[in-house]
Design an enzyme around this catalytic site. Structure first.
Site, PDB file in Angstrom:
ATOM      1  N   LYS A  88       0.839  -1.205   0.000  1.00 57.07           N
ATOM      2  CA  LYS A  88       0.000   0.000   0.000  1.00 57.07           C
ATOM      3  C   LYS A  88       0.871   1.252   0.000  1.00 57.07           C
ATOM      4  CE  LYS A  88      -3.618   2.167   2.901  1.00 57.07           C
ATOM      5  NZ  LYS A  88      -4.378   2.045   4.170  1.00 57.07           N
ATOM      6  N   SER A 158      -9.263   2.350   3.082  1.00 59.65           N
ATOM      7  CA  SER A 158      -8.292   3.039   2.276  1.00 59.65           C
ATOM      8  C   SER A 158      -7.347   2.117   1.519  1.00 59.65           C
ATOM      9  CB  SER A 158      -7.458   3.963   3.164  1.00 59.65           C
ATOM     10  OG  SER A 158      -6.697   3.218   4.114  1.00 59.65           O
ATOM     11  N   SER A 182     -10.005   0.303   7.183  1.00 63.38           N
ATOM     12  CA  SER A 182      -9.323   0.385   5.893  1.00 63.38           C
ATOM     13  C   SER A 182      -8.814  -0.933   5.332  1.00 63.38           C
ATOM     14  CB  SER A 182      -8.141   1.350   5.994  1.00 63.38           C
ATOM     15  OG  SER A 182      -8.590   2.674   6.010  1.00 63.38           O
TER      16      SER A 182
END
Lengths: 431, 431
Positions: A88, A158, A182
């Protein structure tokens, strides 16, 4: 030509579209199958990387899960045998910029070192190959990623890109992070498994955080079975065997707005588990969850304003949503934050007593399936309470609503109880 | 058959689609032309209502601007001669429920009385015909409304339905409200004119507010020329004549993230104005705007948590975005709110000195054109500073970017200076 046909067969043209529905099937990539094939010499780490590269080339023009690819990933050695890993883009990866999904970091230079969590996965034998889409600084403003299970729907956020990369079979393993919901939400929306590590498990050096007392590491795989394997490799401990008859507290979360399909999925899962010998009793104290769900955003806003003070000073280049979080967070006083933290500490004690004789809490991982549209990432409310406590949580998948959209079931473990949680997750996965 | 053909000609089939672009043209409905026709007896109030009804029937299945229609609107009498009026669904209209775009109010009973502002417009001769889509409690979570100027793009919010209703010619006049940028932004995105009344102009009884010290009334029309007519009717004062050579302070707002097309539009407008004798000088103090833009969300969150305390207690049925606003707002102390209000009061004094010798500030009404997608309503940042001060503001339209998307220019007036502001707006509209 043969290679090209091969790519097409595994690629876009290979997806099956269900007539009359928006749902497409992109098969995820089983970590265990890959490791087994690697161990047996049926494939090589270099071939696995090439398969990943080819799959990304075929699918990412539509899915938009990636922001950066390392031109020449260094093959890792260790129990995971060099399998490709997605990272990420709030987590430093040497050789790639950390842009955090923000215009503020559009020109960020390549990181010179890996984040601690990347080093740990590399030592376990995972090969980081690039960076995946995050919402803006891991808050709510989405990137361009589509949900592989339903391309007109959000993948959640996210950790949008990492979830989509695993759900579409681009990689068998991907890293995320969670401050509110997330990891759990995108896993549920994309129909894959995830683990949110307990708060404090592995350092967060090299991660651009949002709220230090809430930020946790996360990981996505195709299944809970794969999670157990990955966790074993990461920690150098034996794999947790499936716990097929766990003692569970069933949290319906009805006060948090669960839709009918999700309620039915939880009902069905619990019925199947009970049939197999599990003991499922009702989670007794919704008030506890309500208090935590209320305290969480206060802690998050307060800490985010301080953790991202530099961005607050340049808030004109942030989304209005993030700017508002940081500005209102900056106006929350130490006393108010202390009070919210006190609620959390007290709730932690009460929950420990409630759950001491059970293996896990079981409940919805999201309010329902992924909402339609790519401009919002859905509601993290099913995670706020557990994330406030810093507990490890896992998502088990396999259920779908009547349109074929994935529904995720969440399991919440004890502090330091990732291994036992994954044993339960493997058991629940079978149900 | 003739009636049906007539409807089709003015309806969906009558729109012109620009080849190769996403932009459609739905002609708005000139209030002045309608009033002139009514005065001359060329049409009747009942025919105007029928035209509105027909236009809504043709276009609203796509646009989704309305949530409720009064079955038998009572024709109003007054200078506006009964013209049809749309009412944002946070404003009470007798005979219709006030649902505020929220599941919490899905079963609200019909209001028994009009809000004060509806009574005022009714007395001016406008006929309320129904309720238009608002975002959830006038915050950010959008309804289904499309932008008539570009159906794949947001109409902006929170007064989404009222802006779309005017932009598509469903009505010549619509009511909105603004706490951050809920009138200015949708007017700019949809390519129509708007007036945000100074704070305190007309009572807010019967309006479900968000932040009492910030909530203002607003109104949408096709043009600034129409706004002048409407304002004259509402207040019983003579129409402000166009001020074709105003003294303006040009606020580039570059620190707030203005895109190139918007910068060019402002540049061009100012150049045209200067050619016609206007005096345009640079707004001298960006720091003032920065301070206000920072204070605004603090005031808003603090007040919203208290104003909407009932909804905060049922936050599980709110969007996460609104729940977070209310929860963080509840954690902002009186002292922090007082400090933010102090910044506002001080800035108001400084701004009054800066602007005393000019007619208006001119600047962008939004960062650029309407963003693509219907799941978010764009950024209100261009309005926060002015709304914190409670100044009257107007949007003048007419410019488009290279894709044909509308761009709005904002004019900011003095306290109690709506009439002079509209004189300036009429002058700027010609440029």
């Amino acid at each position: 030509m043969a290679a090209r046909r091969q790519r097409l067969r595994h690629g876009l043209l290979g997806r099956r579209r269900r007539v009359g529905a928006t749902v497409t099937t992109w098969n995820p990539w089983s970590l265990r199958e890959l490791i087994t094939d690697l161990a047996a010499g049926r494939t090589t780490p270099a071939e696995a990387l090439e398969r990943s590269r080819s799959r990304i080339a075929d699918t990412d023009p539509v899915l938009r899960a990636w922001v950066e690819h390392l031109p020449e990933p260094a093959l890792a050695e260790g129990p995971l045998r060099g399998v490709p890993l997605a990272v990420k883009d709030i987590i430093d990866l040497a050789g790639a910029p950390t842009r955090c999904g923000s215009a503020l970091r559009a020109d960020a230079p390549a990181a010179t070192a890996d984040a601690a969590i990347v080093r740990a996965w590399r030592a376990a034998g995972a090969t980081p190959i690039g960076k995946t889409v995050t919402t803006e600084f891991a808050f709510f403003s989405p990137g361009p990623t589509r949900n592989p299970a339903a391309p007109e729907h959000t993948p959640g956020g996210s950790s949008s890109g990492s979830a989509a990369a695993v759900a579409s079979g681009q990689v068998p393993l991907a890293l995320g992070s969670q401050t509110a919901g997330s990891v759990t939400r995108p896993a549920a929306f994309c129909g894959i498994a995830s683990l949110v590590l307990g708060h404090g498990r592995f350092p967060t050096d090299g991660v651009v955080g949002l709220a230090p007392s809430l930020d946790s590491h996360g990981v996505f795989t195709a299944s809970a079975d794969d999670l157990a394997l990955a966790w074993s490799a990461l920690t150098g401990t034996p794999e947790p065997p499936p716990n097929r008859a766990p003692r569970l507290l069933r949290w319906n979360a009805s006060a948090l707005g669960v839709d009918d399909a999700m309620s039915a999925a939880l009902e069905k899962t619990c019925a199947n588990l009970t049939d197999r010998g599990a003991v499922v009793t009702a989670f007794p104290e919704d008030q506890l969850i309500a208090e935590l769900t209320e305290a969480h955003p206060v802690v998050m806003a307060y800490e985010a304003a301080r953790e991202r003070a530099e961005e607050l000073a340049a808030a004109d280049r942030l989304s209005d949503h993030l700017a508002t979080l940081l500005r209102t967070g900056a106006a929350i006083t130490d006393a108010e934050h202390d009070e919210a933290r006190r609620v959390v500490v007290e709730a932690d004690r009460r929950l420990a007593r409630l759950t001491e004789s059970c293996d896990a809490v079981i409940g919805p991982a999201a309010q329902g399936p992924a909402p339609r549209g790519l401009d919002a990432t859905g509601n993290p409310v099913m995670s706020r309470a557990w994330q406030a406590l810093g507990l490890p949580t896992a998502v088990v998948t396999g259920l779908r609503d009547e349109r074929g959209l994935p529904l995720g079931i969440q399991l919440i473990g004890h502090h330091d109880g990732e291994t036992a949680l994954l044993a339960t997750a493997r058991g629940v996965e079978g149900a």
